[in-house]
Scaffold this active site. Structure first.
Site, PDB file in Angstrom:
ATOM      1  N   CYS A   1     -61.545  47.544  38.604  1.00  0.00           N
ATOM      2  CA  CYS A   1     -60.790  46.323  38.922  1.00  0.00           C
ATOM      3  C   CYS A   1     -59.277  46.487  38.897  1.00  0.00           C
ATOM      4  O   CYS A   1     -58.569  45.823  39.649  1.00  0.00           O
ATOM      5  CB  CYS A   1     -61.226  45.164  38.030  1.00  0.00           C
ATOM      6  SG  CYS A   1     -60.829  45.354  36.286  1.00  0.00           S
TER       7      CYS A   1
ATOM      8  N   LYS B   1     -71.006  41.873  28.362  1.00  0.00           N
ATOM      9  CA  LYS B   1     -69.650  41.454  28.704  1.00  0.00           C
ATOM     10  C   LYS B   1     -69.756  40.154  29.496  1.00  0.00           C
ATOM     11  O   LYS B   1     -70.361  40.113  30.564  1.00  0.00           O
ATOM     12  CB  LYS B   1     -68.959  42.529  29.534  1.00  0.00           C
ATOM     13  CG  LYS B   1     -67.577  42.112  30.000  1.00  0.00           C
ATOM     14  CD  LYS B   1     -66.837  43.256  30.647  1.00  0.00           C
ATOM     15  CE  LYS B   1     -65.507  42.785  31.198  1.00  0.00           C
ATOM     16  NZ  LYS B   1     -64.770  43.880  31.819  1.00  0.00           N
TER      17      LYS B   1
ATOM     18  N   LYS C   1     -68.510  41.478  24.195  1.00  0.00           N
ATOM     19  CA  LYS C   1     -67.142  41.100  24.562  1.00  0.00           C
ATOM     20  C   LYS C   1     -67.159  39.764  25.276  1.00  0.00           C
ATOM     21  O   LYS C   1     -67.975  39.609  26.176  1.00  0.00           O
ATOM     22  CB  LYS C   1     -66.581  42.186  25.487  1.00  0.00           C
ATOM     23  CG  LYS C   1     -65.216  41.902  26.029  1.00  0.00           C
ATOM     24  CD  LYS C   1     -64.824  42.980  26.981  1.00  0.00           C
ATOM     25  CE  LYS C   1     -63.576  42.516  27.709  1.00  0.00           C
ATOM     26  NZ  LYS C   1     -63.308  43.348  28.833  1.00  0.00           N
TER      27      LYS C   1
HETATM   28  C1  PBG Z   1     -61.891  45.680  32.948  1.00  0.00           C
HETATM   29  C2  PBG Z   1     -61.664  45.007  31.650  1.00  0.00           C
HETATM   30  C3  PBG Z   1     -61.242  43.690  31.374  1.00  0.00           C
HETATM   31  C4  PBG Z   1     -61.073  43.624  29.989  1.00  0.00           C
HETATM   32  C5  PBG Z   1     -61.421  44.856  29.474  1.00  0.00           C
HETATM   33  N1  PBG Z   1     -61.812  45.682  30.506  1.00  0.00           N
HETATM   34  C6  PBG Z   1     -60.899  42.576  32.271  1.00  0.00           C
HETATM   35  C7  PBG Z   1     -61.950  41.866  33.023  1.00  0.00           C
HETATM   36  O1  PBG Z   1     -63.137  42.173  32.965  1.00  0.00           O
HETATM   37  O2  PBG Z   1     -61.532  40.970  33.753  1.00  0.00           O
HETATM   38  C8  PBG Z   1     -60.573  42.421  29.227  1.00  0.00           C
HETATM   39  C9  PBG Z   1     -59.935  42.730  27.925  1.00  0.00           C
HETATM   40  C10 PBG Z   1     -59.148  41.640  27.316  1.00  0.00           C
HETATM   41  O3  PBG Z   1     -59.076  40.485  27.791  1.00  0.00           O
HETATM   42  O4  PBG Z   1     -58.530  41.942  26.297  1.00  0.00           O
HETATM   43  N2  PBG Z   1     -62.928  45.230  33.703  1.00  0.00           N
END
Ligand code: PBG
Length: 318
Positions: free
Chosen positions: A123, A191, A244
């Site tokens: 991303c 996630k 997460k």
């Molecule tokens: C990459 C990623 C993200 C985060 C960690 N790895 C962003 C997302 O998925 O939009 C978020 C970490 C945070 O908010 O501290 N995909």
């Protein structure tokens, strides 16, 4: 049961009377051994006054930052990259001289003992900001797998110790495991499609250009599905599972802890950090106290490892 008695024989305050007593019987503690500090590497530095850990470092800057972290006793970092150029496929994620690969090559020989984890995702590197490649207006799961595995391999070739796929494509742990039989994989297994990632997306420049991530990240209402995600990642060869965000999902942390024997990580995300920083800046909360309490709660819920933007400050507090 022999240990059950009641008042007035039982007086739980007896063990709370002094700090030494409380220290003696505390069930959950925080240690720098279990914390991972996120670092953002970019062609140009970008400081952040309000949220100091959410800043961009250059490659040279990240080396300096790691010198300080090692001095403070931080033992693990997770690297995120913001590339010079983005494209449809996110090629900046896997090219040999990509920004994370450059940082790894600079860090590896200087810090033998520092554990270098990398976030494996597309991303930050795609022009559209999604975590995989687009086909017919949607993120194409299977076409993304090869690129994600390629990214993980290039990180390991540049010196990463541990790879952490965060894209939420089905089958990505297996795709990486096939290429990297001996590299530890920390899978962002559960996630969620969370609004708590806002400050991260600002610093990483990774907000999706159209749509959102709900077609691949998990729905916040689900916990049984999180267990299915974890089961698949275990079967595909993950070494550590991750939940997460952390604080709004402590029940998920607990559920995963109870079901699986693998080490469990929780990512205390940028929005969790931003909330407490904002409340502290407004004078409503004591930052140190609420940060310690939050991280303790994440550990108490069952996380062995915490990815946290407070790791550096914590090193000074503990
Ligand atoms: C990459 C990623 C993200 C985060 C960690 N790895 C962003 C997302 O998925 O939009 C978020 C970490 C945070 O908010 O501290 N995909």
């Amino acid at each position: 049961m022999g240990d059950v008695s009641s008042f007035p024989v039982a007086r739980l305050r007896r063990l709370r009377r002094t700090a030494a007593l409380r220290d003696l019987v505390r069930e959950t503690t925080l240690s720098l051994d279990d914390l991972v500090f996120p670092l953002f590497v970019a062609p140009e530095a970008l400081p952040n006054d309000r949220l100091p850990a959410l800043r961009r470092h250059t490659v040279e800057g990240v080396v300096r930052e790691c010198e300080e972290l090692v001095r403070l006793g931080v033992k693990s970092v997770i690297l995120f990259g913001i590339p010079e150029d983005k494209d449809e496929e996110g090629s900046g994620a896997w090219i040999a001289d990509g920004i994370v690969q450059q940082a790894l090559r600079a860090l590896r020989p200087r810090f033998e003992e520092l554990l270098l984890l990398t976030d494996v995702c597309l991303c930050e590197y795609t022009s559209h900001g999604h975590c995989g490649v687009i086909a017919d207006g949607e993120v194409d799961n299977d076409a993304s797998l090869e690129l994600i595995a390629r990214t993980a391999v290039s990180h390991v070739e540049a010196g990463a110790d541990v790879v952490c796929p965060s894209d939420m494509m089905d089958g990505r742990v297996a795709a990486i495991r096939e290429q990297l039989p001996s590299t530890p994989i920390v899978a962002y297994s559960a996630k969620y499609a969370s609004a708590f990632y806002g400050p991260f997306r600002d610093v990483a420049g990774s907000a999706p250009a159209f749509g959102d991530r709900r077609g691949y990240q998990m729905d916040p209402g689900n916990v049984r599905e999180a267990l299915r995600e974890c089961r698949l990642d275990v079967d595909e060869g993950a070494d550590v599972l991750m939940v997460k965000p952390a604080l709004p999902y402590l029940d998920v942390v607990r559920a995963v802890r109870e079901r699986f024997d693998l080490p469990l990580a929780a990512y205390s995300v940028s929005g969790e950090y931003a909330m407490l920083k904002a409340a502290a800046a407004a004078g409503d909360l004591d930052e140190r106290a609420v940060a310690l309490e939050s991280l303790t709660s994440i550990r108490r819920a069952g996380a062995d490892v915490i990815v946290t933007y407070w790791a550096k400050e914590l090193a000074g507090w503990l």
